[in-house]
Design a protein around this motif. Sequence first.
Motif, mmCIF file in Angstrom:
data_model
loop_
_atom_site.group_PDB
_atom_site.id
_atom_site.type_symbol
_atom_site.label_atom_id
_atom_site.label_comp_id
_atom_site.label_asym_id
_atom_site.label_seq_id
_atom_site.Cartn_x
_atom_site.Cartn_y
_atom_site.Cartn_z
ATOM 1 N N SER A 2 0.826 -1.202 0.000
ATOM 2 C CA SER A 2 0.000 0.000 0.000
ATOM 3 C C SER A 2 0.865 1.259 0.000
ATOM 4 O O SER A 2 2.014 1.249 0.428
ATOM 5 C CB SER A 2 -0.930 0.015 1.210
ATOM 6 O OG SER A 2 -0.181 0.108 2.387
ATOM 7 N N GLU A 3 0.255 2.324 -0.472
ATOM 8 C CA GLU A 3 0.929 3.624 -0.530
ATOM 9 C C GLU A 3 1.101 4.169 0.892
ATOM 10 O O GLU A 3 0.201 4.032 1.718
ATOM 11 C CB GLU A 3 0.079 4.577 -1.365
ATOM 12 C CG GLU A 3 0.686 5.936 -1.520
ATOM 13 C CD GLU A 3 -0.163 6.827 -2.416
ATOM 14 O OE1 GLU A 3 -0.577 7.896 -1.944
ATOM 15 O OE2 GLU A 3 -0.393 6.447 -3.564
ATOM 16 N N ASP A 109 8.505 9.814 2.085
ATOM 17 C CA ASP A 109 8.394 8.716 1.113
ATOM 18 C C ASP A 109 9.704 7.943 0.947
ATOM 19 O O ASP A 109 9.852 7.182 -0.002
ATOM 20 C CB ASP A 109 7.896 9.243 -0.224
ATOM 21 C CG ASP A 109 8.854 10.232 -0.882
ATOM 22 O OD1 ASP A 109 9.781 10.720 -0.199
ATOM 23 O OD2 ASP A 109 8.659 10.541 -2.067
#
Length: 111
Positions: A2-3, A109
């Motif tokens: 998942s992001e 990220d």
Amino acid sequence: MSEPAWTFVCATGELLPGEMKSVFDEVTGAPIVVFNYDGDLYALEDQCSHEEFELSSGNFDADEASIECVLHGARFDVRDGRALCAPAYSPVPKFPVKLEHGGIWTRDDRE
């Protein structure tokens, strides 16, 4: 896979051109500072690459798109995190920013 989760920074109207706001990534706990440079939003790790000190306590020069660390005077380009002068030589990590649901969001990220 998942992001990674996005962290809410503030409502879009709360970060005007020439202003910055700091948050902590909700997943990694990384400090992040978000800049509004002439209507464009940029996010960097809120830590000087020269010495572990928060960039958000420094001066954001909205004319030159730079932030100066108050500890030793290192400056960084808020658009890409690159070091602009000594004593810093390494860039600070840049993070994504998105506008969604009337808010500004960012995330760490890094893998």
